[in-house]
Design a protein around this motif. Structure first.
Motif, short mmCIF file in Angstrom:
data_model
loop_
_atom_site.label_atom_id
_atom_site.label_comp_id
_atom_site.label_asym_id
_atom_site.label_seq_id
_atom_site.Cartn_x
_atom_site.Cartn_y
_atom_site.Cartn_z
N UNK A 265 9.19 -0.14 108.59
CA UNK A 265 10.31 0.76 108.86
C UNK A 265 10.21 1.47 110.20
N UNK A 266 9.11 1.27 110.94
CA UNK A 266 9.02 1.84 112.29
C UNK A 266 9.52 0.88 113.36
N UNK A 267 9.93 -0.33 112.97
CA UNK A 267 10.38 -1.32 113.94
C UNK A 267 11.76 -1.86 113.57
N UNK A 268 12.70 -0.97 113.39
CA UNK A 268 14.07 -1.35 113.05
C UNK A 268 14.83 -1.71 114.31
N UNK A 269 15.41 -2.92 114.35
CA UNK A 269 16.15 -3.40 115.52
C UNK A 269 17.66 -3.37 115.33
N UNK A 270 18.11 -2.73 114.25
CA UNK A 270 19.55 -2.63 114.00
C UNK A 270 20.21 -1.65 114.97
N UNK A 271 21.51 -1.79 115.20
CA UNK A 271 22.22 -0.80 116.02
C UNK A 271 22.10 0.59 115.39
N UNK A 272 22.16 1.64 116.18
CA UNK A 272 21.96 3.01 115.66
C UNK A 272 22.89 3.38 114.52
N UNK A 273 24.09 2.81 114.51
CA UNK A 273 25.05 3.18 113.47
C UNK A 273 24.80 2.47 112.14
N UNK A 274 23.88 1.50 112.13
CA UNK A 274 23.59 0.73 110.92
C UNK A 274 22.36 1.30 110.21
N UNK A 275 22.45 1.48 108.90
CA UNK A 275 21.34 1.96 108.11
C UNK A 275 20.48 0.79 107.65
N UNK A 276 19.17 0.93 107.74
CA UNK A 276 18.26 -0.12 107.30
C UNK A 276 18.30 -0.27 105.78
N UNK A 277 18.52 -1.50 105.32
CA UNK A 277 18.53 -1.76 103.89
C UNK A 277 17.19 -1.52 103.24
N UNK A 278 16.11 -1.69 104.00
CA UNK A 278 14.77 -1.47 103.45
C UNK A 278 14.54 0.02 103.21
N UNK A 279 14.92 0.85 104.17
CA UNK A 279 14.77 2.30 104.02
C UNK A 279 15.58 2.78 102.82
N UNK A 280 16.80 2.27 102.70
CA UNK A 280 17.65 2.67 101.58
C UNK A 280 17.08 2.21 100.25
N UNK A 281 16.53 0.99 100.21
CA UNK A 281 15.95 0.46 98.97
C UNK A 281 14.78 1.32 98.50
N UNK A 282 13.99 1.84 99.44
CA UNK A 282 12.89 2.74 99.07
C UNK A 282 13.41 3.93 98.27
#
Length: 348
Positions: A265-282
């Protein structure tokens, strides 16, 4: 002033003692440099000098590495480093329970086994749960061990297929400007999965299973609309999934299938406006029974010794060693007070 203590250890098997000391006493040099003790050798007797804590760590490592050798495990210099790291974090750890847990034996007869307490916890979680999340920095064995478990499951006929997926997200590059057709464009993103399979099975066997459709390596988008039965499914680099993609992937799971999701979760390459699905799944899934979250730290790094130091340096530069995302309740939170990789060679 620190009080110095001395402890003497004697071993009774000359052949095993040679392996314990290592070529040109290299294993002893690693223990000296990592633990801070002074070591003197006379035949099969080792004398340790240093502070009480230093001597206790070094003595424990030597005794437990000797037990590994007696059990038939070949101890390499990297194993000495891993052992010291494990024992520094958990002095009562039983190395034979960790190192002798054979996950898979590769085409080149290399034994794949956990090298840290968190890796052991991870392997056990995969054995017991249908969905496992592995979260932590690069080099901690998240993907490699998952692929090894998938191959073992197929070889033992617990599943009929292995499916490996990754989100094709650019890390500072633009996918559309890469040369070639779609397959050629996404291949660089899937290369690490090919590498792990080739190491475990050999390139010839991997090519055969790919041709037969037993192994499938594809961008995550190719999973939409499918139901995956009798399969071991791995989603790698999951920090780069969107919320919608993560939900889509998790709902593909069919009968007699299991999924492992890995990411950092420290290496997210998504655009700033996109939420990481992994972070949300946690956040959403941490209380769901049947799902396990395993967390790794820099103490679990099993790549080049400098990788662990690089990770620690970046953590210190940002002012904290904590992960930026919510820590799952079931995650293992062990800290190592030693850098057990000094002057070692990566063996696995």
């Amino acid at each position: 002033m620190m009080t110095e203590t001395t402890e003497e250890l004697s071993f009774n098997d000359n052949a095993l003692v040679g392996q314990l000391y290592g070529e040109l006493n290299r294993n002893l040099a690693i223990i000296e440099e990592t633990s801070g003790v002074g070591i003197q050798v006379r035949g099969t007797t080792v004398t340790l000098k240093g502070s009480e804590a230093e001597v206790a760590l070094a003595a424990s490592a030597l005794r437990k590495l000797y037990e590994l050798l007696r059990s038939g495990y070949p101890v390499y210099p990297a194993d000495v480093a891993y052992a010291l790291r494990v024992l520094a974090a958990s002095p009562k750890a039983v190395l034979t329970d960790i190192f002798l847990d054979k996950v898979y034996i590769t085409a080149e007869q290399k034994v794949i086994s956990p090298k840290s307490l968190n890796q052991k916890t991870y392997i056990d979680a995969i054995r017991r749960h249908d969905v496992v999340f592995a979260i932590g920095p690069a080099g901690t064995g998240k993907t490699y061990l998952a692929v090894a478990m998938a191959v073992a499951a197929y070889v033992n006929r617990r599943v009929k297929s292995i499916i490996l997926a990754r989100p094709a997200v650019e890390a500072g590059e633009r996918l559309g400007f890469l040369p070639g057709d779609l397959a050629e464009k996404v291949n660089p993103y899937l290369r690490p999965l090919h590498d792990a399979l080739n190491d475990l099975l050999g390139p010839g066997k991997v090519a055969q299973l790919l041709d037969e459709g037993v192994i499938e390596i594809a961008p995550l988008a190719f999973m939409r609309g499918r139901t995956l039965n009798d399969a071991f499914v791995i989603l790698d680099e999951a920090q780069n999934t969107t919320s919608e993609q993560m939900k889509m992937f998790l709902t593909r799971l069919g009968f007699n299938s299991q999924a492992v999701i890995t990411g950092d979760v420290t290496q997210v390459d998504l655009p700033p406006e996109k939420k990481s699905g992994l972070v949300e799944a946690q956040r959403i899934l941490k209380q769901v029974k049947g799902i396990s979250f395993c967390e790794f730290s820099d103490a679990d790094v099993v790549r080049h010794p400098l990788v662990q130091k690089i990770i620690v340096a970046y953590q210190q530069a940002t002012g904290s060693k904590k992960r930026p995302a919510t820590r799952p309740a079931s995650a293992s939170r062990r800290k190592s007070g030693q850098d057990a990789t000094t002057a070692t060679r990566q063996e696995s």
